[in-house]
Design an enzyme around this catalytic site. Sequence first.
Site, mmCIF file in Angstrom:
data_model
loop_
_atom_site.group_PDB
_atom_site.id
_atom_site.type_symbol
_atom_site.label_atom_id
_atom_site.label_comp_id
_atom_site.label_asym_id
_atom_site.label_seq_id
_atom_site.Cartn_x
_atom_site.Cartn_y
_atom_site.Cartn_z
ATOM 1 N N TYR A 158 6.656 -1.970 13.902
ATOM 2 C CA TYR A 158 7.479 -3.029 14.502
ATOM 3 C C TYR A 158 8.213 -2.520 15.752
ATOM 4 C CZ TYR A 158 6.839 -6.085 10.443
ATOM 5 O OH TYR A 158 6.323 -6.897 9.463
ATOM 6 N N LYS A 205 1.287 5.714 2.864
ATOM 7 C CA LYS A 205 -0.136 5.978 3.114
ATOM 8 C C LYS A 205 -0.214 7.354 3.778
ATOM 9 C CE LYS A 205 -4.414 4.390 3.009
ATOM 10 N NZ LYS A 205 -5.150 4.025 1.785
ATOM 11 N N ASP A 238 -2.064 1.083 -1.314
ATOM 12 C CA ASP A 238 -3.139 0.246 -1.871
ATOM 13 C C ASP A 238 -3.127 0.296 -3.397
ATOM 14 O OD1 ASP A 238 -3.681 2.848 -1.116
ATOM 15 O OD2 ASP A 238 -5.830 2.571 -0.867
ATOM 16 N N ASP A 262 7.144 -5.548 4.360
ATOM 17 C CA ASP A 262 6.939 -6.965 4.638
ATOM 18 C C ASP A 262 5.800 -7.509 3.776
ATOM 19 O OD1 ASP A 262 7.425 -9.343 5.912
ATOM 20 O OD2 ASP A 262 6.031 -8.940 7.549
#
Length: 371
Positions: A158, A205, A238, A262
């Site tokens: 962002y 991740k 994930d 988000d």
Amino acid sequence: MVSRSIEPGSTRTKSKTRSLPRSRKNGLRAIRTGAVPAVTLIPGDGVGPEVISAAVEVIKAAGVKIDWDRQAGGAAALKRFGNPVPDELLESLRRTGVALKGPLETRVGVGYRSINVFLRKTFDLYANLRPTHSFKGVHTPFRNVDLIVVRENTEDLYSGIEHEVAPGVVESIKVITARASKRIARFAFEYARQNRRRSVTAIHKANIMKLSDGLFLKCARAIAKGYPEIRYQEQIVDAACMRLVTDPSSFDILLLENLYGDIVSDLCAGLVGGLGLVPGANYGDKGAIFEAVHGTAPDIAGKDLANPIAAILSGAMMLDYLGRGAAAARIRAATGAVLRSGRVLTRDLGGKAGTREMTDAVIRAMHRQRG
Ligand code: NAD
């Protein structure tokens, strides 16, 4: 039922003035409880005006007087003033330090940058808290979901740093800093401690983004050491999503960077009945903006179809912050009672009621509690 847990700002002291922010270890301020608080009201775009006016009515019915300063932002402000973030809005936020906000439209792929992101960055509202609980009466595959999403709000992808390297090749920069990672981790652990939560799971991740997500994890681990009573765990994003939709009870507080936060917030909302139910708050050292997780819902805007509960519960989070915890509890009890009875439900929850009818039902439930 919704959580009765105390928001992190609720250990309040009576300061002389609420216009002076009090920096606390967890980045929140204490508010004077006596006076009529001034709050910036941003109805927003799409369903925003409908659900925000529902929240304002419910707050009034809960017996709390607020000096609302109504300000336009987003597409509504662009249309009226030629600017999606007018100076008057920013001045109002600087003055009040607190806002109740509807969603703001951000067009996909074109147009001005997100005003939500701009406001969060401008006022350094670094902690996005999204409590996500099951409601009795709302039928979903899981009962007793009780998750707290803590999302870093100021950096990550962002950052808005995007450029074209060559025709057909673009870069988008992911920014992760130790400062922002440590303070959001501290916020999550402080929240856990103050609300007697059992664990914090950092979601990442770092197997792929070894430097950026690696730094986020390193900071979370360092902060976790100061909170030995709270279990700290880590999971790749994930796998975390899969586990959330098969066994949400294995999580408690989720600690995430901005983008994962988000996405996972909406996933969590799906677990408890949808976006119409989940409130949120953006906290910083100098103030807070309260807003539902959902967006402008253009498909149902202006049709009296939006579920107002998420905005109403965001209003309850704001009342906690303002030191009006008893009124906030009355609002939570009333919304819980309406959902539990199942007589008045909006379409997203399988009912036929409109925004107006649902709002009236919450107000009636609150009057019944008092009577
Ligand atoms: P959305 O949240 O607006 O809508 C997703 C789906 O959920 C839609 O089917 C919608 O009808 C439904 N929904 C949302 N809120 C609901 C409610 N209160 N009651 C019943 N159903 C509801 O997401 P989107 O369509 O991806 O985004 C639309 C716009 O909102 C975009 O411009 C986006 O940038 C903006 N947005 C703003 C915010 C914010 O201001 N904080 C947050 C998310 C999205």
